[in-house]
Design a protein around this motif. Structure first.
Motif, PDB file in Angstrom:
ATOM      1  N   VAL A  14       0.852  -1.193   0.000  1.00 17.92           N
ATOM      2  CA  VAL A  14       0.000   0.000   0.000  1.00 17.92           C
ATOM      3  C   VAL A  14       0.888   1.244   0.000  1.00 17.92           C
ATOM      4  CG1 VAL A  14      -1.898  -1.147   1.226  1.00 17.92           C
ATOM      5  CG2 VAL A  14      -0.159   0.062   2.526  1.00 17.92           C
ATOM      6  N   GLN A  15       0.294   2.349  -0.407  1.00 20.55           N
ATOM      7  CA  GLN A  15       1.021   3.612  -0.340  1.00 20.55           C
ATOM      8  C   GLN A  15       1.222   3.997   1.116  1.00 20.55           C
ATOM      9  OE1 GLN A  15       0.477   6.443  -3.172  1.00 20.55           O
ATOM     10  NE2 GLN A  15       1.144   8.154  -1.938  1.00 20.55           N
ATOM     11  N   HIS A  16       2.410   4.494   1.439  1.00 21.38           N
ATOM     12  CA  HIS A  16       2.706   4.934   2.803  1.00 21.38           C
ATOM     13  C   HIS A  16       1.748   6.062   3.160  1.00 21.38           C
ATOM     14  CE1 HIS A  16       4.777   6.538   6.254  1.00 21.38           C
ATOM     15  NE2 HIS A  16       5.539   5.444   6.267  1.00 21.38           N
ATOM     16  N   THR A  19       2.908   9.989   3.172  1.00 20.54           N
ATOM     17  CA  THR A  19       3.576  10.566   2.010  1.00 20.54           C
ATOM     18  C   THR A  19       2.584  10.789   0.876  1.00 20.54           C
ATOM     19  OG1 THR A  19       4.140   8.420   1.067  1.00 20.54           O
ATOM     20  CG2 THR A  19       5.742   9.408   2.580  1.00 20.54           C
ATOM     21  N   ASP A  20       2.974  11.645  -0.055  1.00 17.38           N
ATOM     22  CA  ASP A  20       2.195  11.900  -1.259  1.00 17.38           C
ATOM     23  C   ASP A  20       2.978  11.405  -2.464  1.00 17.38           C
ATOM     24  OD1 ASP A  20       0.084  13.264   0.036  1.00 17.38           O
ATOM     25  OD2 ASP A  20       1.263  15.106   0.066  1.00 17.38           O
ATOM     26  N   VAL A  21       2.280  11.261  -3.577  1.00 16.42           N
ATOM     27  CA  VAL A  21       2.936  10.966  -4.840  1.00 16.42           C
ATOM     28  C   VAL A  21       3.570  12.261  -5.332  1.00 16.42           C
ATOM     29  CG1 VAL A  21       2.543  10.260  -7.229  1.00 16.42           C
ATOM     30  CG2 VAL A  21       1.298   9.140  -5.376  1.00 16.42           C
ATOM     31  N   CYS A  63       7.093   9.390 -11.689  1.00 15.16           N
ATOM     32  CA  CYS A  63       6.106   9.465 -10.620  1.00 15.16           C
ATOM     33  C   CYS A  63       6.684   8.683  -9.445  1.00 15.16           C
ATOM     34  CB  CYS A  63       4.797   8.850 -11.088  1.00 15.16           C
ATOM     35  SG  CYS A  63       3.539   8.793  -9.828  1.00 15.16           S
ATOM     36  N   SER A  65       6.515   7.409  -5.485  1.00 12.15           N
ATOM     37  CA  SER A  65       5.673   7.190  -4.304  1.00 12.15           C
ATOM     38  C   SER A  65       6.408   6.249  -3.362  1.00 12.15           C
ATOM     39  CB  SER A  65       4.311   6.606  -4.697  1.00 12.15           C
ATOM     40  OG  SER A  65       4.454   5.294  -5.175  1.00 12.15           O
ATOM     41  N   PHE A  66       5.996   6.263  -2.123  1.00 12.97           N
ATOM     42  CA  PHE A  66       6.592   5.392  -1.116  1.00 12.97           C
ATOM     43  C   PHE A  66       5.545   4.379  -0.684  1.00 12.97           C
ATOM     44  CE2 PHE A  66       9.010   9.251  -1.086  1.00 12.97           C
ATOM     45  CZ  PHE A  66      10.306   8.773  -1.075  1.00 12.97           C
ATOM     46  N   ALA A  67       5.970   3.155  -0.510  1.00  9.89           N
ATOM     47  CA  ALA A  67       5.036   2.074  -0.222  1.00  9.89           C
ATOM     48  C   ALA A  67       5.454   1.309   1.017  1.00  9.89           C
ATOM     49  CB  ALA A  67       4.964   1.117  -1.411  1.00  9.89           C
TER      50      ALA A  67
END
Length: 73
Positions: A14-16, A19-21, A63, A65-67
């Protein structure tokens, strides 16, 4: 002989949540880079403005993102 019990736990990625993209872009013809932004449209506008000034038309867009991996419930 030692015996082990193996338990399989399903996980998902899942996305952390903290944080944002972030969207980024850089010109393929010179050292120009767009200001990173959470809005992809803002980066696209910067790329089009760079093209208008320089006629450079190729860009590398990223792009970021952090997951996190979490247990599936």
């Amino acid at each position: 002989m030692t015996r082990s019990v193996l338990r399989y736990v399903p996980h998902r990625i899942v996305q952390h949540p903290d944080t944002d993209v972030t969207f980024e872009a850089e010109c393929l013809h010179c050292q120009w880079k767009a200001q990173p932004s959470p809005e992809g449209e803002a980066v696209d506008v910067e790329c089009m403005s760079h093209t208008a000034r320089s006629n450079h038309r190729g860009f590398r867009r990223v792009c970021v993102s952090f997951a996190m991996v979490v247990r599936a419930e």
